[in-house]
Design a protein around this motif. Structure first.
Motif, mmCIF file in Angstrom:
data_model
loop_
_atom_site.group_PDB
_atom_site.id
_atom_site.type_symbol
_atom_site.label_atom_id
_atom_site.label_comp_id
_atom_site.label_asym_id
_atom_site.label_seq_id
_atom_site.Cartn_x
_atom_site.Cartn_y
_atom_site.Cartn_z
ATOM 1 N N ILE A 20 -33.318 -0.606 -12.718
ATOM 2 C CA ILE A 20 -32.713 -2.026 -12.476
ATOM 3 C C ILE A 20 -32.037 -1.690 -11.148
ATOM 4 O O ILE A 20 -31.731 -0.961 -10.759
ATOM 5 C CB ILE A 20 -31.367 -2.033 -13.377
ATOM 6 C CG1 ILE A 20 -31.938 -2.141 -15.049
ATOM 7 C CG2 ILE A 20 -30.356 -3.133 -12.982
ATOM 8 C CD1 ILE A 20 -30.824 -2.229 -15.756
ATOM 9 N N ASN A 21 -32.502 -3.082 -10.440
ATOM 10 C CA ASN A 21 -31.960 -2.884 -9.026
ATOM 11 C C ASN A 21 -30.767 -3.899 -8.777
ATOM 12 O O ASN A 21 -31.065 -5.132 -8.942
ATOM 13 C CB ASN A 21 -33.371 -3.579 -8.275
ATOM 14 C CG ASN A 21 -32.999 -3.306 -6.471
ATOM 15 O OD1 ASN A 21 -31.824 -3.708 -5.993
ATOM 16 N ND2 ASN A 21 -34.243 -3.317 -5.748
ATOM 17 N N ARG A 22 -29.733 -3.208 -8.376
ATOM 18 C CA ARG A 22 -28.531 -4.082 -8.349
ATOM 19 C C ARG A 22 -28.173 -4.701 -6.993
ATOM 20 O O ARG A 22 -27.308 -5.194 -6.680
ATOM 21 C CB ARG A 22 -27.204 -3.357 -8.802
ATOM 22 C CG ARG A 22 -27.277 -2.933 -10.335
ATOM 23 C CD ARG A 22 -26.130 -2.575 -11.041
ATOM 24 N NE ARG A 22 -26.296 -1.879 -12.208
ATOM 25 C CZ ARG A 22 -26.525 -2.446 -13.188
ATOM 26 N NH1 ARG A 22 -26.947 -3.727 -13.369
ATOM 27 N NH2 ARG A 22 -26.837 -1.997 -14.601
ATOM 28 N N ARG B 100 -29.063 -7.025 -3.417
ATOM 29 C CA ARG B 100 -28.826 -8.319 -3.403
ATOM 30 C C ARG B 100 -30.052 -9.157 -3.635
ATOM 31 O O ARG B 100 -30.199 -10.375 -4.305
ATOM 32 C CB ARG B 100 -28.384 -8.657 -1.832
ATOM 33 C CG ARG B 100 -28.408 -10.226 -1.586
ATOM 34 C CD ARG B 100 -27.855 -10.497 -0.008
ATOM 35 N NE ARG B 100 -28.752 -10.055 0.881
ATOM 36 C CZ ARG B 100 -29.907 -10.816 1.096
ATOM 37 N NH1 ARG B 100 -30.018 -11.912 0.739
ATOM 38 N NH2 ARG B 100 -31.008 -10.247 2.050
ATOM 39 N N GLY C 231 -32.302 -8.066 -5.827
ATOM 40 C CA GLY C 231 -32.789 -7.493 -7.255
ATOM 41 C C GLY C 231 -33.171 -8.412 -8.299
ATOM 42 O O GLY C 231 -34.128 -8.248 -9.043
ATOM 43 N N ASP D 87 -36.780 -8.271 -9.851
ATOM 44 C CA ASP D 87 -36.964 -8.631 -11.556
ATOM 45 C C ASP D 87 -37.879 -9.726 -11.848
ATOM 46 O O ASP D 87 -38.537 -9.797 -12.855
ATOM 47 C CB ASP D 87 -35.461 -9.016 -11.987
ATOM 48 C CG ASP D 87 -34.698 -7.769 -11.966
ATOM 49 O OD1 ASP D 87 -35.153 -6.591 -11.723
ATOM 50 O OD2 ASP D 87 -33.504 -7.719 -12.210
#
Length: 189
Positions: free
Chosen positions: A118-120, A122, A124, A128
Motif C-alpha cells: 500500500i502506497n500512502r 500523495r 498512492g 492503486d
C-alpha cells in the motif's frame, strides 16, 4: 581551410568510454502476442501544462496506437509520469488490448506501480488505480527502461502542448516518425 576544419573537428571530438556505449539501451519489441505500451510525460511550466505521450506497438515494432495529449499543470515529473501511465493504461484498455507491458523511464513511478504494498504517498491513489485497471488485462507487466529506449513516447509527450488530444490508430504519428525510424533500424525480426 578544409584541412584545418577537419583537423579542428578531430581535436574537438570526445571519445565515448566503452562502458557508456554498452549502457545505451534501445527499444525492444515485445514477444508473442504481447504489446508494449511506452509512456512519457513532460512539463511545460510557461504554459502551465504537461504533455503525455503514449505509443502501443506489436512484436514487429508497428504502431498500433499512439496518443499525444496535453495534461494539467503538475507539481513535478513524478506526478506527470504517474498521470501519463494512468492515461496509457486507460487507452490500452479502451482499445481492447489484452496482453500489455507498460514501459516508462521514471524508475520511481514504475517501481511504485509494480509494488504490491500500500502506497500512502500523495500519488498512492494514482498507483492503486493503475494496478486496479491492470487487473482488467489478461497479462499486465510493468518495466522501467532508460530514456534511450523510450524516445517515441518522449517525442509524443513533447508534442502534447497542443490543445486537447491527438490519437493515431495503426499509423505512425508525425511527431514521432524520426524516433520510430531510429527504433526500427535496431529491430532484428
Amino acid at each position: 581551410m578544409l584541412h584545418d576544419y577537419r583537423d579542428a573537428q578531430s581535436h574537438l571530438s570526445v571519445p565515448l568510454p566503452s562502458s557508456s556505449v554498452q549502457q545505451l539501451e534501445r527499444w525492444k519489441p515485445p514477444t508473442g502476442l504481447n504489446y508494449k505500451v511506452n509512456i512519457d510525460a513532460t512539463i511545460f511550466p510557461r504554459q502551465k501544462a504537461s504533455g503525455f505521450g503514449v505509443v502501443i506497438r506489436n512484436e514487429r515494432g508497428e504502431t498500433m496506437a499512439a496518443v499525444s495529449a496535453r495534461g494539467p499543470l503538475v507539481q513535478n515529473s513524478k506526478e506527470a509520469e504517474a498521470l501519463a501511465c494512468r492515461k496509457a493504461v486507460e487507452v490500452a484498455m479502451d482499445l481492447g488490448f489484452r496482453d500489455v507491458t507498460l514501459e516508462g523511464d521514471n524508475i520511481s513511478v514504475m517501481s511504485s506501480i509494480s509494488s504490491t504494498s500500500i502506497n500512502r504517498a500523495r500519488l498512492g491513489f494514482v498507483y492503486d488505480d493503475i494496478r486496479c485497471m491492470g487487473r482488467g488485462f489478461r497479462t499486465f507487466h510493468v518495466n522501467h527502461v532508460r530514456r534511450t529506449a523510450n524516445t517515441v513516447a518522449h517525442s509524443l509527450a513533447d508534442a502534447g502542448l497542443i490543445e486537447g488530444e491527438m490519437v493515431w490508430l495503426e499509423q505512425d504519428p508525425p511527431p514521432a516518425r524520426d524516433a520510430l525510424y531510429s527504433d526500427s533500424c535496431h529491430i532484428s525480426l
